[in-house]
Design an enzyme around this catalytic site. Structure first.
Site, mmCIF file in Angstrom:
data_model
loop_
_atom_site.group_PDB
_atom_site.id
_atom_site.type_symbol
_atom_site.label_atom_id
_atom_site.label_comp_id
_atom_site.label_asym_id
_atom_site.label_seq_id
_atom_site.Cartn_x
_atom_site.Cartn_y
_atom_site.Cartn_z
ATOM 1 N N ASN A 18 -11.494 2.599 2.583
ATOM 2 C CA ASN A 18 -10.881 2.412 1.268
ATOM 3 C C ASN A 18 -11.725 1.536 0.349
ATOM 4 O O ASN A 18 -11.893 1.835 -0.835
ATOM 5 C CB ASN A 18 -9.485 1.803 1.420
ATOM 6 N N GLU B 195 0.832 -1.198 0.000
ATOM 7 C CA GLU B 195 0.000 0.000 0.000
ATOM 8 C C GLU B 195 0.873 1.257 0.000
ATOM 9 O O GLU B 195 0.569 2.252 -0.674
ATOM 10 C CB GLU B 195 -0.921 0.010 1.226
ATOM 11 N N TRP C 107 -15.424 10.692 -14.306
ATOM 12 C CA TRP C 107 -14.618 10.472 -13.109
ATOM 13 C C TRP C 107 -14.000 11.753 -12.564
ATOM 14 O O TRP C 107 -13.748 11.875 -11.362
ATOM 15 C CB TRP C 107 -13.511 9.450 -13.398
ATOM 16 N N TRP D 291 2.119 1.556 -3.427
ATOM 17 C CA TRP D 291 1.042 2.012 -4.323
ATOM 18 C C TRP D 291 1.018 3.538 -4.348
ATOM 19 O O TRP D 291 0.820 4.153 -5.397
ATOM 20 C CB TRP D 291 -0.285 1.444 -3.827
#
Length: 483
Positions: free
Chosen positions: A347, A281, A365, A284
């Site tokens: 999340n 994470e 988006w 990421w």
């Protein structure tokens, strides 16, 4: 010789930006190591892109600067607060104090890079010393390259490259003392900046969050002492605190990623699936900045440009109902209401509400990305843009567009007993678990017993999910066939 001797005693300006910490702050540590006086400075820049991304993060900034100021005072110094264009502010302080150097930690967003590049050039021409340091990331985006020398577009090879590159540099401890200048420059008052939202929507933020590096270190300790055990699975459960909750602290630089990484290195289960998942994470986030560094228009332009031709409906009424958590789909509404109330969202639910906006409602988006910028305390120019493009299927290594999350089954899987929905959608609190994620299909007797009247106490669904899915896939096929 006299000039050199005088410069050795002249102050160094340490310019804080989104690195509001004294721990593992290499610009600050390097300035202190010189033995010269240090002037800690925060500039509220005219460029809105380099400060807080929205009102929620402005709330955080106010409290973070308060905490940083108090910490710097314990070190025998003072945090200077000034507003304006960075070059103008710095030149005035240099004139007023005789400072001959400016140290800062590097920024990797397009607006920050542009300001810093120009500033380093103009100050160096004037004979002033400028020095920039790493710290916001564990790895410089310009140095992580594929075998062919280009940037990465897929996460897994990026992770492998980071993993093969060895440990990031050891974090440096916070200085105990900061050598003060003979005279501090003037400082503005934080309360005059008006960072706290004028609306009452941020009233509950402090129930969930405590900004500042001390709080960040405490969260890290709590996480590594216990919460990380089972993280691989618990991070997906909406009803429990199974994550680190460090993201807003990272976004404002109250803790460094290197400090977090090294805290996990010392665990007895350092090679466990939980630790590896958590480290992925962190990487990421590094991947997001890698993409932003090489694609500076990522917050506004699809990395896969064919999606710009998708037939967005962009219905304003649908968008407003999505924003306010009134879609009629409980897991979506719970997420959007959590966001409004606490400046955050679980999340997993972020992915669910993102998919719903883009695919069920066929809304661009970018509108979701802008709303999240304004309402998230952990708003981040790289992560926010990359994750929205991931959900929309138009980014690098994105989830395929034809992967459309079903808000009912997602709710049943990740909020099994409806605890998350009950907390954030209280009008459904008495619905039985079997029906709480799809009250619009519940028998009338069940609704009556729970005190729910669809269309009155809780909205009916704004779309039929199955039909909305078919519509989204048809829009996708149109652009795919046209490619």
């Amino acid at each position: 010789m006299d000039d050199v001797h005088q410069r050795d005693k002249s102050p160094i300006i340490v310019w804080f930006r989104k690195d509001l910490r004294t721990d593992d702050n290499r610009a600050l540590a390097s300035a202190v190591e010189t033995g010269r006086p240090v002037i800690p400075l925060y500039i509220r820049e005219d460029n809105s892109e380099t400060g807080p991304l929205g009102e929620a993060q402005a709330w955080w900034l106010h409290h973070s600067l308060t905490a940083l100021s108090a910490q710097i005072e314990t070190c025998g110094s003072r945090l200077i607060l000034l507003s304006g264009e960075a070059e103008t502010v710095l030149r005035q302080i240099i004139k007023d104090t005789g400072a001959s150097a400016v140290f800062w930690n590097r920024r990797y967003d397009p607006a920050g890079i542009k300001v810093d590049t120009k500033l380093k050039e103009v100050l160096s021409k004037d004979g002033l010393e400028t020095a920039s340091f790493a710290g916001a990331l564990m790895h410089e985006p310009s140095r992580v390259k594929t075998k062919t020398g280009g940037p990465y577009r897929v996460y897994t090879p990026f992770w492998r490259a980071i993993e093969a590159g060895g440990e990031p540099p050891e974090p440096v401890d916070a200085p105990e003392k900061l050598p003060a200048p003979k005279t501090f420059p003037r400082s503005e008052k934080l309360n005059d900046w008006g960072l706290l939202p004028k609306l009452e929507w941020a009233a509950d933020f402090s129930r969930r969050w405590e900004p500042g590096e001390a709080s960040a270190r405490e969260k890290l300790e709590d996480f590594t002492d216990g919460t990380i055990d089972g993280y691989r699975e618990s991070r997906e459960r909406t009803w429990e605190a199974g994550t680190s909750r460090l993201s807003p602290h990272l976004a404002m630089g109250e803790i460094s990623p290197a400090r977090i990484w090294h805290a996990t290195r010392g665990l007895s289960k350092a090679d466990s699936a939980d630790v590896i998942t958590f480290r992925k994470e962190l990487v990421w986030r590094e991947f997001a900045y890698h993409l932003l560094f090489h694609n500076p228009d990522m917050p506004t332009e699809s990395l896969n440009r064919k999606y710009d031709k998708l037939g967005w409906t962009n219905g304003d009424d649908d968008f407003d109902r999505w924003k306010t958590g009134m879609t009629g789909f409980p897991i979506v509404d719970a997420g959007m209401r959590e966001l409004w109330r606490f400046g955050t969202m679980h999340n997993r639910v972020r992915m669910i509400v993102g998919s719903f906006l883009v695919k069920d409602l066929l809304i661009d988006w970018r509108r979701g990305e802008r709303w999240f910028r304004d309402t998230l305390v952990d708003a981040d120019p790289a992560s926010n843009a990359m994750n929205w493009q991931w959900v929309a299927g138009c980014g690098a290594d994105a989830s395929p567009f034809f992967r459309v999350f079903n808000p009912i089954t997602q709710g049943e899987k990740f909020d099994t007993d409806g605890l998350y929905v009950r907390e954030h959608v209280p009008e459904l609190a008495d619905m039985p678990s079997d029906w709480i994620h799809h009250p619009f299909e519940a028998p009338s007797a069940v609704l009556a017993k729970a005190g729910v009247t669809l269309g009155e106490t809780y909205p009916k669904p704004i779309v039929d999910h199955a039909k909305a899915r078919d519509r989204a896939l048809a829009a996708y096929r149109n652009i795919k066939d046209a490619a």
